[in-house]
Enzyme design. Structure first.
Site, mmCIF file in Angstrom:
data_model
loop_
_atom_site.group_PDB
_atom_site.id
_atom_site.type_symbol
_atom_site.label_atom_id
_atom_site.label_comp_id
_atom_site.label_asym_id
_atom_site.label_seq_id
_atom_site.Cartn_x
_atom_site.Cartn_y
_atom_site.Cartn_z
ATOM 1 N N CYS A 10 0.845 -1.189 0.000
ATOM 2 C CA CYS A 10 0.000 0.000 0.000
ATOM 3 C C CYS A 10 0.887 1.248 0.000
ATOM 4 O O CYS A 10 2.043 1.193 0.444
ATOM 5 C CB CYS A 10 -0.919 0.003 1.214
ATOM 6 S SG CYS A 10 -2.313 -1.137 1.085
ATOM 7 N N HIS A 29 -0.862 -7.961 -6.816
ATOM 8 C CA HIS A 29 0.514 -7.811 -7.264
ATOM 9 C C HIS A 29 0.962 -9.069 -7.996
ATOM 10 O O HIS A 29 0.340 -10.123 -7.916
ATOM 11 C CB HIS A 29 1.453 -7.545 -6.083
ATOM 12 C CG HIS A 29 1.684 -8.761 -5.218
ATOM 13 N ND1 HIS A 29 0.727 -9.261 -4.361
ATOM 14 C CD2 HIS A 29 2.773 -9.584 -5.100
ATOM 15 C CE1 HIS A 29 1.206 -10.327 -3.738
ATOM 16 N NE2 HIS A 29 2.439 -10.548 -4.165
ATOM 17 N N HIS A 64 -2.596 -7.838 -1.278
ATOM 18 C CA HIS A 64 -2.618 -6.697 -2.199
ATOM 19 C C HIS A 64 -2.410 -7.196 -3.633
ATOM 20 O O HIS A 64 -1.576 -8.077 -3.873
ATOM 21 C CB HIS A 64 -1.505 -5.716 -1.825
ATOM 22 C CG HIS A 64 -1.632 -4.374 -2.461
ATOM 23 N ND1 HIS A 64 -2.052 -3.256 -1.777
ATOM 24 C CD2 HIS A 64 -1.392 -3.961 -3.729
ATOM 25 C CE1 HIS A 64 -2.056 -2.213 -2.584
ATOM 26 N NE2 HIS A 64 -1.667 -2.625 -3.792
ATOM 27 N N HIS A 86 -5.783 -1.501 -2.314
ATOM 28 C CA HIS A 86 -5.573 -2.772 -1.617
ATOM 29 C C HIS A 86 -6.720 -3.743 -1.845
ATOM 30 O O HIS A 86 -6.513 -4.969 -1.855
ATOM 31 C CB HIS A 86 -5.402 -2.512 -0.110
ATOM 32 C CG HIS A 86 -5.114 -3.747 0.688
ATOM 33 N ND1 HIS A 86 -3.838 -4.249 0.836
ATOM 34 C CD2 HIS A 86 -5.939 -4.585 1.376
ATOM 35 C CE1 HIS A 86 -3.887 -5.346 1.586
ATOM 36 N NE2 HIS A 86 -5.144 -5.569 1.929
ATOM 37 N N GLN A 143 4.902 -10.877 -9.786
ATOM 38 C CA GLN A 143 6.349 -10.909 -9.633
ATOM 39 C C GLN A 143 7.012 -11.108 -10.991
ATOM 40 O O GLN A 143 6.377 -11.536 -11.947
ATOM 41 C CB GLN A 143 6.761 -12.041 -8.687
ATOM 42 C CG GLN A 143 6.203 -11.901 -7.278
ATOM 43 C CD GLN A 143 6.674 -13.022 -6.368
ATOM 44 O OE1 GLN A 143 7.867 -13.139 -6.076
ATOM 45 N NE2 GLN A 143 5.748 -13.855 -5.929
#
Length: 381
Positions: free
Chosen positions: A73, A187, A185, A134, A189
């Protein structure tokens, strides 16, 4: 897209990607943090001819923090996160607990027979925060935001492909606690591997064998066959085709290919880029509708498969120069594609990798691919 690079308190790089060219990123990370120490090593398995990572430092990584302590966040007064700015569109930063990290080094052997080989776990691992919200998920993004993420994946692939020791770049998203996600959250990679991954090596070997036996390109022939059969096609766009593969491993699994074969995101044309957000967001939203409102956020893995970079860096510790090595196949024989799958097989039921899958790598799929494709067509917007 505006790109702004900065540094976190421990020296890791953070990069902001903004939709507006007027965005200004000047926030400073003032957390008292020591420099990152990542002890990554890769070891060779001689039986399977595969490299694996050994990363003891990852045992200390962040695990299911409360929402008000989320490290992805934006920072606010009194609580600094991994992202110093008070708001952002997309932020990318070096993982604090990377699987692969640092500069390449020489491969070493621990025994006289050469069975125990290891090298530094060189490379780079990044976290990509898709939005500052979020409570959102990728499926909640609008098409402009999704296009920005596609451009971020492309830019990071370009940057990481130039990193010393990196031989393959892998952009992916894990979603859901059932998958093993430790941060809720939204996301993904990006891994810069110091070797070509075993899955890609197998694909390249199959492509070479198909060309020798039948001529033509295996990726092209598979996509053409699925489009001709139609029964497993989920979405057909002008520039993309999404289908459940004939031999799907997972209960609900979709492969998304651009109509024009390219080896990686860097080579993807503008027309395909422009259409991608609509197709991909629709796929994700269908996944969320598969199992009803009670389980509206289906756990999934979304994985971009890109061609390795020939030979990797000149400093790569892994020898890619062996005559006949499939990693040296022409890059234009590989087909960029995205694989999206869930481990949920029915409402309240998960597909666990048990004895056959984990022990022998023989998948047993409880959902016929044709039935999965039909269900994914039924839940269209």
């Amino acid at each position: 897209m505006k790109k702004t690079s900065g540094r976190l308190a421990d020296g890791r790089e953070i990069v902001y990607y903004d939709l507006s060219d007027d965005a200004v990123r000047t926030a400073v990370d003032r957390r008292p943090m020591p420099a990152t120490e990542a002890l990554s090593q890769i070891r060779h398995d001689p039986l399977l001819d595969e490299w694996i990572g050994v990363t003891a430092h990852r045992n200390a990584r962040t695990y299911h923090p409360p929402a008000d302590e989320c490290p992805l966040c934006p920072s606010r007064e009194g609580r600094m996160s991994e992202i110093p700015e008070p708001d952002y569109d997309v932020a990318v930063f070096e993982n604090r607990f990377p699987s692969f990290h640092g500069a390449p080094g020489k491969e070493e052997t621990e025994d006289s027979a050469g069975l125990f080989r290891h090298a530094p776990g060189a490379g780079r691992c990044e976290v990509v925060s898709f939005t500052s919200d979020h409570q959102a998920s990728f499926a909640d993004l609008d098409e402009e935001q999704a296009r920005l993420v596609l451009d971020v994946w492309t830019d990071r692939t370009a940057d990481l492909s130039r990193s010393p020791g990196v031989e393959q770049v892998y952009c992916f998203e894990n979603r859901g606690e059932e998958i093993g996600v430790t941060l809720s959250h939204p996301h993904g990679q990006i891994y810069g591997y110091p070797f070509t991954t075993p899955r890609t090596v197998r694909m390249l070997r199959s492509v070479a064998e198909h060309a020798a036996k039948a001529g033509g390109n295996l990726f092209d022939d598979l996509v053409a066959a699925e489009r001709a059969a139609q029964e497993r096609v989920v979405i057909e766009g002008e520039h993309w085709t999404a289908f459940v593969p004939y031999a799907a491993h997972w209960p609900y699994e979709v492969h998304l290919y651009p109509r024009s074969r390219v080896p990686d995101l860097l080579a993807l044309g503008e027309e395909a880029r422009a259409e991608f957000p609509r197709i991909y967001l629709e796929l994700l939203r269908r996944f969320d509708r598969l199992f009803g409102e009670r389980e509206s956020r289906t756990p999934y893995i979304a994985a971009w498969h890109q061609a390795p970079f020939p030979g990797g860096s000149a400093d790569s510790p892994v020898d890619s120069s062996v005559d006949g090595d499939p990693r040296l196949a022409a890059r234009d024989e590989f087909a960029l594609h995205l694989e999206l799958f869930t481990i949920r097989r029915a409402p309240g039921k998960l597909k666990f990798l048990a004895g056959s899958e984990s022990g022998m790598n023989v998948f047993i799929n409880d959902v016929p691919p044709e039935a999965a494709a039909q269900r994914l067509r039924e839940v269209a917007s």
